[in-house]
Design an enzyme around this catalytic site. Structure first.
Site, PDB file in Angstrom:
ATOM      1  N   ASP A 262      13.264 -18.250  -3.911  1.00  0.00           N
ATOM      2  CA  ASP A 262      12.540 -17.217  -2.864  1.00  0.00           C
ATOM      3  C   ASP A 262      12.105 -16.047  -3.751  1.00  0.00           C
ATOM      4  O   ASP A 262      11.115 -15.435  -3.566  1.00  0.00           O
ATOM      5  CB  ASP A 262      13.679 -16.676  -1.714  1.00  0.00           C
ATOM      6  CG  ASP A 262      14.111 -17.843  -0.857  1.00  0.00           C
ATOM      7  OD1 ASP A 262      13.683 -18.965  -0.997  1.00  0.00           O
ATOM      8  OD2 ASP A 262      15.123 -17.767  -0.250  1.00  0.00           O
TER       9      ASP A 262
ATOM     10  N   SER B 192      12.100 -15.871   4.327  1.00  0.00           N
ATOM     11  CA  SER B 192      12.555 -14.807   2.965  1.00  0.00           C
ATOM     12  C   SER B 192      12.309 -13.399   2.881  1.00  0.00           C
ATOM     13  O   SER B 192      11.900 -13.055   2.000  1.00  0.00           O
ATOM     14  CB  SER B 192      12.116 -15.698   1.768  1.00  0.00           C
ATOM     15  OG  SER B 192      12.805 -16.941   1.533  1.00  0.00           O
TER      16      SER B 192
ATOM     17  N   ASP C 141      16.883 -26.024  -5.681  1.00  0.00           N
ATOM     18  CA  ASP C 141      16.777 -25.039  -6.938  1.00  0.00           C
ATOM     19  C   ASP C 141      18.078 -24.387  -7.533  1.00  0.00           C
ATOM     20  O   ASP C 141      18.145 -24.704  -8.798  1.00  0.00           O
ATOM     21  CB  ASP C 141      16.142 -23.691  -6.347  1.00  0.00           C
ATOM     22  CG  ASP C 141      16.865 -23.096  -5.181  1.00  0.00           C
ATOM     23  OD1 ASP C 141      17.680 -23.476  -4.565  1.00  0.00           O
ATOM     24  OD2 ASP C 141      16.463 -21.786  -4.787  1.00  0.00           O
TER      25      ASP C 141
ATOM     26  N   TYR D 167      25.608 -23.000   3.578  1.00  0.00           N
ATOM     27  CA  TYR D 167      24.929 -23.268   2.485  1.00  0.00           C
ATOM     28  C   TYR D 167      25.824 -23.137   1.296  1.00  0.00           C
ATOM     29  O   TYR D 167      25.476 -23.947   0.308  1.00  0.00           O
ATOM     30  CB  TYR D 167      23.903 -21.877   2.472  1.00  0.00           C
ATOM     31  CG  TYR D 167      22.790 -21.786   1.217  1.00  0.00           C
ATOM     32  CD1 TYR D 167      21.592 -22.406   1.451  1.00  0.00           C
ATOM     33  CD2 TYR D 167      23.421 -21.145   0.056  1.00  0.00           C
ATOM     34  CE1 TYR D 167      20.671 -22.250   0.286  1.00  0.00           C
ATOM     35  CE2 TYR D 167      22.455 -21.188  -1.028  1.00  0.00           C
ATOM     36  CZ  TYR D 167      21.021 -21.867  -0.828  1.00  0.00           C
ATOM     37  OH  TYR D 167      20.258 -21.437  -1.881  1.00  0.00           O
TER      38      TYR D 167
ATOM     39  N   GLY E 183      14.801 -13.633   9.772  1.00  0.00           N
ATOM     40  CA  GLY E 183      15.383 -14.896  10.320  1.00  0.00           C
ATOM     41  C   GLY E 183      14.773 -15.993  10.517  1.00  0.00           C
ATOM     42  O   GLY E 183      15.260 -17.130  11.079  1.00  0.00           O
TER      43      GLY E 183
HETATM   44  C1  GLA Z   1      17.391 -20.610   0.701  1.00  0.00           C
HETATM   45  C2  GLA Z   1      17.657 -20.055  -0.599  1.00  0.00           C
HETATM   46  C3  GLA Z   1      16.723 -20.685  -1.623  1.00  0.00           C
HETATM   47  C4  GLA Z   1      16.820 -22.082  -1.779  1.00  0.00           C
HETATM   48  C5  GLA Z   1      16.605 -22.549  -0.149  1.00  0.00           C
HETATM   49  C6  GLA Z   1      16.583 -24.204   0.241  1.00  0.00           C
HETATM   50  O1  GLA Z   1      16.015 -19.998   0.929  1.00  0.00           O
HETATM   51  O2  GLA Z   1      17.532 -18.787  -0.358  1.00  0.00           O
HETATM   52  O3  GLA Z   1      17.397 -20.178  -2.931  1.00  0.00           O
HETATM   53  O4  GLA Z   1      18.134 -22.768  -1.854  1.00  0.00           O
HETATM   54  O5  GLA Z   1      17.114 -21.746   0.850  1.00  0.00           O
HETATM   55  O6  GLA Z   1      15.837 -24.686  -0.684  1.00  0.00           O
END
Ligand code: GLA
Length: 393
Positions: free
Chosen positions: A178, A132, A44, A228, A128
């Site tokens: 998400d 999301s 994304d 991340y 966790g």
């Molecule tokens: C998390 C982030 C998303 C996306 C995913 C991996 O959930 O919040 O925006 O990048 O990781 O696909």
């Protein structure tokens, strides 16, 4: 779908608690779901494609305005409350208020006329676990405030606002997936979202006897947000290296494997590995949506295994527990596909499992997982549901 209005439903729970704490008129009740993502991970924020869906686990939030500028928040599940003011929006050491306050801050920065408000929320999205819950809480807040203060925001505006809240207030440089899935979800449909143009298409998910099973590792690595952000930077480095020779390239979406061979691999092998995964994952997602259109979940599931391999080896966002769970189901004829889901370093795997084998699968893996990984395993069956909405009385 709105839950039933029996006294034990989560929406009546937050409503009753709200009325007990803030007597007066009935609050607005909003349901905002968590999400699964079938394929297309870490694409994304690289302007690629994702294939998420909203699920039947959600945040329920009761909200009403107040006559002053105060903000009173109650997190029922955590048994915690927060009192603050619109005039002083700073992040809280408790952390959870930040998901709501970040939304408020974005609304204020965009010049929307807000007043004070009370919120009570609870939910059944495991925390966790990579479903999301934070995006769901941000979306619930944006949706409720939009309604309470008659701000006139459309759904996409609320999505981008909720994402900015996470980026700028909470401090995780997440992409848009998400929040988009939580708001735009539709029952029994997955969303193919082009994260560059934000154009999206719904695909019916014909699961015919297949269940979406989430296996929760119960690992919550603190690495998740720092790694991340590092992955994000590595992808940007790859794009920068390519742009020195191909200025027309704007993101990894425009990058080919040849470009990586020529301009990235010779300079930085780690960055090359990261970028190679993203380029491959976008192609895999497009092929996987063709599988979906044909109703070929076997071919689709195979691609989920490939995605896991890439996330584990090239993108390196898996962990031993996630790898273990995918390995455990790889040769199981009842499992069509499996992979880690979401940002990584913990959370859950998503599995497509024949309905009649779901209980046996969890029963088989939990004891070996406990023995080898010294942790409990929880299995959830996720149903695909509608996105954020008001729960009618
Ligand atoms: C998390 C982030 C998303 C996306 C995913 C991996 O959930 O919040 O925006 O990048 O990781 O696909």
């Amino acid at each position: 779908m709105a839950p039933s209005s029996s006294t034990s439903s989560p929406s009546s729970l937050v409503k009753n608690e709200f009325l007990a704490r803030f007597p007066g008129a009935a609050p607005l009740i909003v349901r905002s779901p968590g999400r699964v993502n079938l394929i297309g991970e870490h694409t994304d924020y690289n302007h690629g494609f994702v294939l998420p869906a909203a699920i039947d686990k959600a945040i329920y939030l009761a909200a009403a305005s107040r006559p002053d500028n105060e903000i009173h928040l109650v997190a029922l599940d955590l048994r915690k409350s927060y009192n603050g003011s619109l005039d002083k929006l700073v992040s809280s050491p408790m952390h959870w208020p930040d998901y709501l306050l970040g939304v408020v801050q974005q609304l204020v920065l965009e010049g929307h006329p807000l007043g004070g408000f009370n919120i009570v929320f609870a939910g059944d999205i495991p925390l966790g676990a990579g479903m999301s819950s934070s995006a769901a809480l941000e979306c619930a807040t944006a949706f409720a405030l939009n309604q309470l203060f008659d701000l006139g925001l459309d759904t996409l505006a609320m999505v981008t606002l909720a994402q900015k809240a996470e980026n700028r207030f909470v401090g995780v440089q997440c992409g848009i997936m998400d929040q988009f899935a939580s708001m735009f979800g539709r029952r029994d449909q997955v969303i193919r979202l082009d994260c560059d143009s934000l154009q999206y298409t719904y695909f019916p998910l014909q699961l015919d006897g297949i269940r979406i099973v989430l296996l929760d590792t119960h690992v919550h690595h603190s690495l998740a947000s720092s790694e991340y952000n590092t992955r994000r930077r590595q992808c940007e480095t790859g794009v920068r290296l390519i742009r020195e020779n191909c200025p027309e390239v704007a993101s990894l979406r425009d990058v080919t494997l040849d470009m990586l061979d020529s301009y990235v691999a010779p300079v930085d092998q780690l960055v090359d590995r990261r970028c190679r995964f993203i380029v491959g994952e976008n192609a895999r997602l497009l092929a996987a949506t063709e599988d979906l259109k044909r109703g070929d979940l076997t071919a689709f599931g195979q691609k989920m295994f490939e995605t896991h391999q890439g996330l584990s080896r090239e993108y390196e966002v898996s962990c031993p527990e996630l790898d273990f769970l995918v390995d455990q189901v790889r040769d199981d004829p009842a499992v069509l596909g499996a992979r880690m889901m979401g940002g990584g370093f913990g959370g859950c795997t998503i599995n497509l499992v024949k309905a009649e084998a779901v209980d046996a699968l969890a029963g088989r893996i939990a004891p070996v997982y406990r023995k080898e990984m010294k942790r409990e395993l929880t299995a959830y069956v996720a149903r695909i549901e509608d996105g954020t909405s008001v729960v009618p009385d």
